[in-house]
Scaffold this motif. Structure first.
Motif, PDB file in Angstrom:
ATOM      1  N   SER A  65       0.827  -1.211   0.000  1.00  0.00           N
ATOM      2  CA  SER A  65       0.000   0.000   0.000  1.00  0.00           C
ATOM      3  C   SER A  65       0.858   1.256   0.000  1.00  0.00           C
ATOM      4  O   SER A  65       0.352   2.360  -0.232  1.00  0.00           O
ATOM      5  N   GLN A  66       2.156   1.108   0.251  1.00  0.00           N
ATOM      6  CA  GLN A  66       3.059   2.254   0.276  1.00  0.00           C
ATOM      7  C   GLN A  66       3.474   2.653  -1.143  1.00  0.00           C
ATOM      8  O   GLN A  66       3.522   1.828  -2.050  1.00  0.00           O
ATOM      9  N   ASP A  67       3.764   3.938  -1.304  1.00  0.00           N
ATOM     10  CA  ASP A  67       4.246   4.420  -2.598  1.00  0.00           C
ATOM     11  C   ASP A  67       5.762   4.245  -2.690  1.00  0.00           C
ATOM     12  O   ASP A  67       6.516   5.190  -2.953  1.00  0.00           O
ATOM     13  N   VAL A  68       6.190   3.030  -2.432  1.00  0.00           N
ATOM     14  CA  VAL A  68       7.586   2.635  -2.577  1.00  0.00           C
ATOM     15  C   VAL A  68       7.567   1.385  -3.436  1.00  0.00           C
ATOM     16  O   VAL A  68       6.788   0.465  -3.188  1.00  0.00           O
ATOM     17  N   SER A  69       8.402   1.328  -4.454  1.00  0.00           N
ATOM     18  CA  SER A  69       8.339   0.205  -5.383  1.00  0.00           C
ATOM     19  C   SER A  69       8.645  -1.107  -4.675  1.00  0.00           C
ATOM     20  O   SER A  69       9.362  -1.151  -3.661  1.00  0.00           O
ATOM     21  N   LEU A  70       8.112  -2.180  -5.222  1.00  0.00           N
ATOM     22  CA  LEU A  70       8.389  -3.506  -4.689  1.00  0.00           C
ATOM     23  C   LEU A  70       9.882  -3.789  -4.730  1.00  0.00           C
ATOM     24  O   LEU A  70      10.459  -4.315  -3.765  1.00  0.00           O
ATOM     25  N   ALA A  71      10.538  -3.444  -5.828  1.00  0.00           N
ATOM     26  CA  ALA A  71      11.982  -3.688  -5.949  1.00  0.00           C
ATOM     27  C   ALA A  71      12.758  -2.975  -4.849  1.00  0.00           C
ATOM     28  O   ALA A  71      13.683  -3.549  -4.258  1.00  0.00           O
ATOM     29  N   ASP A  72      12.378  -1.728  -4.545  1.00  0.00           N
ATOM     30  CA  ASP A  72      13.086  -0.976  -3.501  1.00  0.00           C
ATOM     31  C   ASP A  72      12.858  -1.593  -2.125  1.00  0.00           C
ATOM     32  O   ASP A  72      13.782  -1.633  -1.288  1.00  0.00           O
ATOM     33  N   GLN A  73      11.636  -2.071  -1.876  1.00  0.00           N
ATOM     34  CA  GLN A  73      11.367  -2.682  -0.574  1.00  0.00           C
ATOM     35  C   GLN A  73      12.114  -4.012  -0.425  1.00  0.00           C
ATOM     36  O   GLN A  73      12.598  -4.343   0.661  1.00  0.00           O
ATOM     37  N   ILE A  74      12.224  -4.762  -1.510  1.00  0.00           N
ATOM     38  CA  ILE A  74      13.003  -5.999  -1.460  1.00  0.00           C
ATOM     39  C   ILE A  74      14.484  -5.695  -1.264  1.00  0.00           C
ATOM     40  O   ILE A  74      15.183  -6.364  -0.488  1.00  0.00           O
ATOM     41  N   ALA A  75      14.968  -4.657  -1.941  1.00  0.00           N
ATOM     42  CA  ALA A  75      16.372  -4.269  -1.787  1.00  0.00           C
ATOM     43  C   ALA A  75      16.687  -3.861  -0.355  1.00  0.00           C
ATOM     44  O   ALA A  75      17.797  -4.115   0.148  1.00  0.00           O
ATOM     45  N   ALA A  76      15.724  -3.258   0.324  1.00  0.00           N
ATOM     46  CA  ALA A  76      15.931  -2.853   1.711  1.00  0.00           C
ATOM     47  C   ALA A  76      16.108  -4.065   2.628  1.00  0.00           C
ATOM     48  O   ALA A  76      16.750  -3.980   3.673  1.00  0.00           O
ATOM     49  N   ILE A  77      15.564  -5.194   2.238  1.00  0.00           N
ATOM     50  CA  ILE A  77      15.694  -6.427   3.031  1.00  0.00           C
ATOM     51  C   ILE A  77      16.914  -7.229   2.618  1.00  0.00           C
ATOM     52  O   ILE A  77      17.705  -7.667   3.461  1.00  0.00           O
ATOM     53  N   LEU A  78      17.089  -7.418   1.308  1.00  0.00           N
ATOM     54  CA  LEU A  78      18.121  -8.328   0.802  1.00  0.00           C
ATOM     55  C   LEU A  78      19.417  -7.645   0.386  1.00  0.00           C
ATOM     56  O   LEU A  78      20.440  -8.310   0.210  1.00  0.00           O
ATOM     57  N   GLY A  79      19.343  -6.328   0.162  1.00  0.00           N
ATOM     58  CA  GLY A  79      20.513  -5.635  -0.379  1.00  0.00           C
ATOM     59  C   GLY A  79      20.576  -5.681  -1.885  1.00  0.00           C
ATOM     60  O   GLY A  79      21.512  -5.150  -2.498  1.00  0.00           O
ATOM     61  N   THR A  80      19.592  -6.315  -2.513  1.00  0.00           N
ATOM     62  CA  THR A  80      19.468  -6.396  -3.968  1.00  0.00           C
ATOM     63  C   THR A  80      17.987  -6.373  -4.299  1.00  0.00           C
ATOM     64  O   THR A  80      17.168  -6.898  -3.517  1.00  0.00           O
ATOM     65  N   PRO A  81      17.596  -5.807  -5.434  1.00  0.00           N
ATOM     66  CA  PRO A  81      16.164  -5.699  -5.756  1.00  0.00           C
ATOM     67  C   PRO A  81      15.578  -6.943  -6.411  1.00  0.00           C
ATOM     68  O   PRO A  81      14.457  -6.885  -6.930  1.00  0.00           O
ATOM     69  N   GLU A  82      16.293  -8.053  -6.374  1.00  0.00           N
ATOM     70  CA  GLU A  82      15.824  -9.263  -7.039  1.00  0.00           C
ATOM     71  C   GLU A  82      15.782 -10.447  -6.087  1.00  0.00           C
ATOM     72  O   GLU A  82      16.527 -10.499  -5.103  1.00  0.00           O
ATOM     73  N   VAL A  83      14.917 -11.407  -6.431  1.00  0.00           N
ATOM     74  CA  VAL A  83      14.850 -12.675  -5.701  1.00  0.00           C
ATOM     75  C   VAL A  83      15.088 -13.827  -6.671  1.00  0.00           C
ATOM     76  O   VAL A  83      14.993 -13.666  -7.892  1.00  0.00           O
ATOM     77  N   ASP A  84      15.390 -14.989  -6.104  1.00  0.00           N
ATOM     78  CA  ASP A  84      15.599 -16.179  -6.934  1.00  0.00           C
ATOM     79  C   ASP A  84      14.289 -16.748  -7.464  1.00  0.00           C
ATOM     80  O   ASP A  84      14.227 -17.257  -8.582  1.00  0.00           O
ATOM     81  N   SER A  85      13.257 -16.685  -6.624  1.00  0.00           N
ATOM     82  CA  SER A  85      11.990 -17.341  -6.928  1.00  0.00           C
ATOM     83  C   SER A  85      10.830 -16.446  -6.508  1.00  0.00           C
ATOM     84  O   SER A  85      10.919 -15.744  -5.500  1.00  0.00           O
ATOM     85  N   ALA A  86       9.735 -16.502  -7.268  1.00  0.00           N
ATOM     86  CA  ALA A  86       8.561 -15.695  -6.944  1.00  0.00           C
ATOM     87  C   ALA A  86       7.303 -16.538  -7.098  1.00  0.00           C
ATOM     88  O   ALA A  86       7.222 -17.427  -7.950  1.00  0.00           O
ATOM     89  N   ILE A  87       6.306 -16.238  -6.255  1.00  0.00           N
ATOM     90  CA  ILE A  87       5.059 -17.007  -6.229  1.00  0.00           C
ATOM     91  C   ILE A  87       3.880 -16.051  -6.223  1.00  0.00           C
ATOM     92  O   ILE A  87       3.806 -15.152  -5.369  1.00  0.00           O
ATOM     93  N   ASP A  88       2.951 -16.234  -7.159  1.00  0.00           N
ATOM     94  CA  ASP A  88       1.723 -15.447  -7.217  1.00  0.00           C
ATOM     95  C   ASP A  88       0.628 -16.205  -6.486  1.00  0.00           C
ATOM     96  O   ASP A  88       0.090 -17.183  -6.983  1.00  0.00           O
ATOM     97  N   ALA A  89       0.283 -15.734  -5.272  1.00  0.00           N
ATOM     98  CA  ALA A  89      -0.796 -16.334  -4.494  1.00  0.00           C
ATOM     99  C   ALA A  89      -1.986 -15.388  -4.405  1.00  0.00           C
ATOM    100  O   ALA A  89      -2.775 -15.450  -3.458  1.00  0.00           O
ATOM    101  N   VAL A  90      -2.123 -14.505  -5.397  1.00  0.00           N
ATOM    102  CA  VAL A  90      -3.211 -13.522  -5.416  1.00  0.00           C
ATOM    103  C   VAL A  90      -4.239 -13.886  -6.479  1.00  0.00           C
ATOM    104  O   VAL A  90      -5.418 -14.076  -6.205  1.00  0.00           O
ATOM    105  N   GLY A  91      -3.808 -13.951  -7.743  1.00  0.00           N
ATOM    106  CA  GLY A  91      -4.725 -14.287  -8.818  1.00  0.00           C
ATOM    107  C   GLY A  91      -5.378 -13.083  -9.461  1.00  0.00           C
ATOM    108  O   GLY A  91      -4.888 -11.953  -9.364  1.00  0.00           O
ATOM    109  N   PHE A  92      -6.517 -13.320 -10.093  1.00  0.00           N
ATOM    110  CA  PHE A  92      -7.062 -12.341 -11.032  1.00  0.00           C
ATOM    111  C   PHE A  92      -7.731 -11.143 -10.392  1.00  0.00           C
ATOM    112  O   PHE A  92      -8.006 -10.163 -11.065  1.00  0.00           O
ATOM    113  N   GLU A  93      -8.015 -11.163  -9.084  1.00  0.00           N
ATOM    114  CA  GLU A  93      -8.630 -10.003  -8.435  1.00  0.00           C
ATOM    115  C   GLU A  93      -7.573  -9.086  -7.805  1.00  0.00           C
ATOM    116  O   GLU A  93      -7.845  -8.406  -6.820  1.00  0.00           O
ATOM    117  N   ALA A  94      -6.397  -9.041  -8.403  1.00  0.00           N
ATOM    118  CA  ALA A  94      -5.304  -8.236  -7.860  1.00  0.00           C
ATOM    119  C   ALA A  94      -5.592  -6.744  -7.994  1.00  0.00           C
ATOM    120  O   ALA A  94      -6.315  -6.298  -8.887  1.00  0.00           O
TER     121      ALA A  94
END
Length: 400
Positions: A238-267
């Motif tokens: 809900s924040q106006d901070v990109s997903l990549a930037d928030q991931i980088a704040a945790i991992l030190g890089t804006p990328e992950v090895d694996s991603a999972i979509d558990a939301v579906g079509f009502e995103a």
């Protein structure tokens, strides 16, 4: 036994508990199904997929008996059943599968060729899935029982773990399938889109598979708080901070090895865009952005071919504006479709029985009565961090 009650979709976002016919050993076409059994339902869970129908986001008609997550006790056997007996407690994969067709023999039980005259794949209590009666009821019929049912090895031990074992019918194998098809392994960094029950099951599965870091993203602060409490990193979409930037704040890089979509079509979109309504392709596009080159994306989140409530003409027919060129350029692998539950449920049962995973705590299982099902649907739709498990005969309460 002749009485039965179940949760029925009555349209306009509502469900009711009604009297329904007692099940018979016949298929939806009225043909004899002596390969089946009748179960006294022990637990039956409310699923996010059920909510899509109740919200009017599918072509489901009123009068449908809901429920595809079923655990029960056998009370009647068809004459062709060979390996089960009355009194066995069993988990029912949400996929209805014959065990005889090509896809079943190849372990693709989510797309069985013999249980649905309209398309490949069948399920209980679900639109366009073959007309099989749902299991949010006191009793239900399960066909091809020798093939479909997973018998729990010890009744007393099963009852002790039933809040966890009830998750074997769908949610845990579905989350696990998402993690497996996303290529999660020891040391992986993983992002899971969605902090609902399937997202948390996927996150728990990633941890079971040896992931080093599991990050869960959502816009719901209550669900994110629960995800943190059960040990996952989180990002607030809900924040106006990109997903990549928030991931980088945790991992030190804006990328992950694996991603999972558990939301579906009502995103919905991220940040302020989320307040502007649905954006059906936003999750998949964001996952392509933050998944490393040659990474994998698992998609257990539901996508449909007909969505009456879609935001535009394309969405109504399941057509999404994907940045597929980005996925191609990064050499991503994508895996979609129903989870073949039987591919995983026995191993996951063992993980539960031997305390390798405590899935009920992770997804927030709350046991309710059959009469409380309508309020459970309403609470779940409001976004509470719970997985509602219906106890139709109050057998769990008696056992406690």
């Amino acid at each position: 036994m002749s009485s039965n009650r179940g949760v029925v979709y009555v349209g306009q976002g509502q469900v009711e508990v009604q009297s329904i016919p007692f099940p018979k050993l016949v298929n939806p076409l009225g043909q004899a199904a002596e390969h089946g059994v009748i179960l006294r339902v022990l637990t039956t869970n409310i699923c996010g997929s059920d909510q899509h129908m109740v919200r009017g986001r599918t072509t489901a008609q009123s009068g449908l008996v809901l429920g595809h997550e079923i655990t029960g006790e056998i009370v009647e056997l068809g004459r062709d059943v060979e390996t089960l007996k009355k009194g066995d407690i069993v988990s029912v994969p949400f996929n209805v599968a014959c065990g005889r067709c090509r896809t079943c023999k190849e372990q693709h039980t989510g797309v069985c060729l013999n249980v649905n005259p309209s398309r490949a794949g069948g399920a209980y209590g679900y639109v366009d899935m073959g007309g099989w009666i749902g299991g949010q009821a006191e009793f239900v019929m399960v066909p091809y029982a020798d093939f479909n049912l997973l018998k729990f090895p010890d009744r007393d031990r099963a009852m002790e773990k039933i809040r966890d074992l009830t998750c074997l019918s769908d949610i845990l194998p579905t989350g696990y399938h998402g993690a497996v098809t996303a290529g999660v392994g020891p040391g992986s960094t993983v992002y899971v889109a969605g902090a609902g029950p399937v997202g948390l099951a996927a996150a728990a599965s990633a941890r079971l598979l040896g992931a080093a870091v599991v990050i869960v993203g959502d816009v719901n602060p209550v669900r994110l708080e629960h995800a943190r409490k059960v040990g996952f990193e989180t990002v607030d979409l809900s924040q106006d901070v990109s997903l990549a930037d928030q991931i980088a704040a945790i991992l030190g890089t804006p990328e992950v090895d694996s991603a999972i979509d558990a939301v579906g079509f009502e995103a919905r979109g991220h940040g302020h865009a989320g307040s502007q309504g649905e954006a059906p392709a936003t999750v998949l596009n964001s996952l392509m952005e933050i998944t490393r080159a040659a990474g994998k994306i698992g998609i257990p989140g539901l996508y449909v071919t007909d969505d009456p409530g879609g935001v535009d003409k394309a969405a109504k027919s399941g057509a999404l504006s994907l940045r597929f060129g980005l996925g191609w350029a990064k050499s991503h692998s994508f895996h979609t479709g129903q989870t073949p539950v039987m591919k995983y449920n026995r191993a996951l049962m063992q993980a539960i029985l031997w305390d390798r995973i405590h899935i009920a705590d992770i997804v927030g299982v709350q046991v309710i009565t059959l009469d409380e099902a309508p309020s459970g649907y309403a609470e779940f739709d409001a976004g509470v961090p719970k997985k509602f498990v219906i106890d139709p005969h109050q057998q769990l309460r008696k056992a406690a």
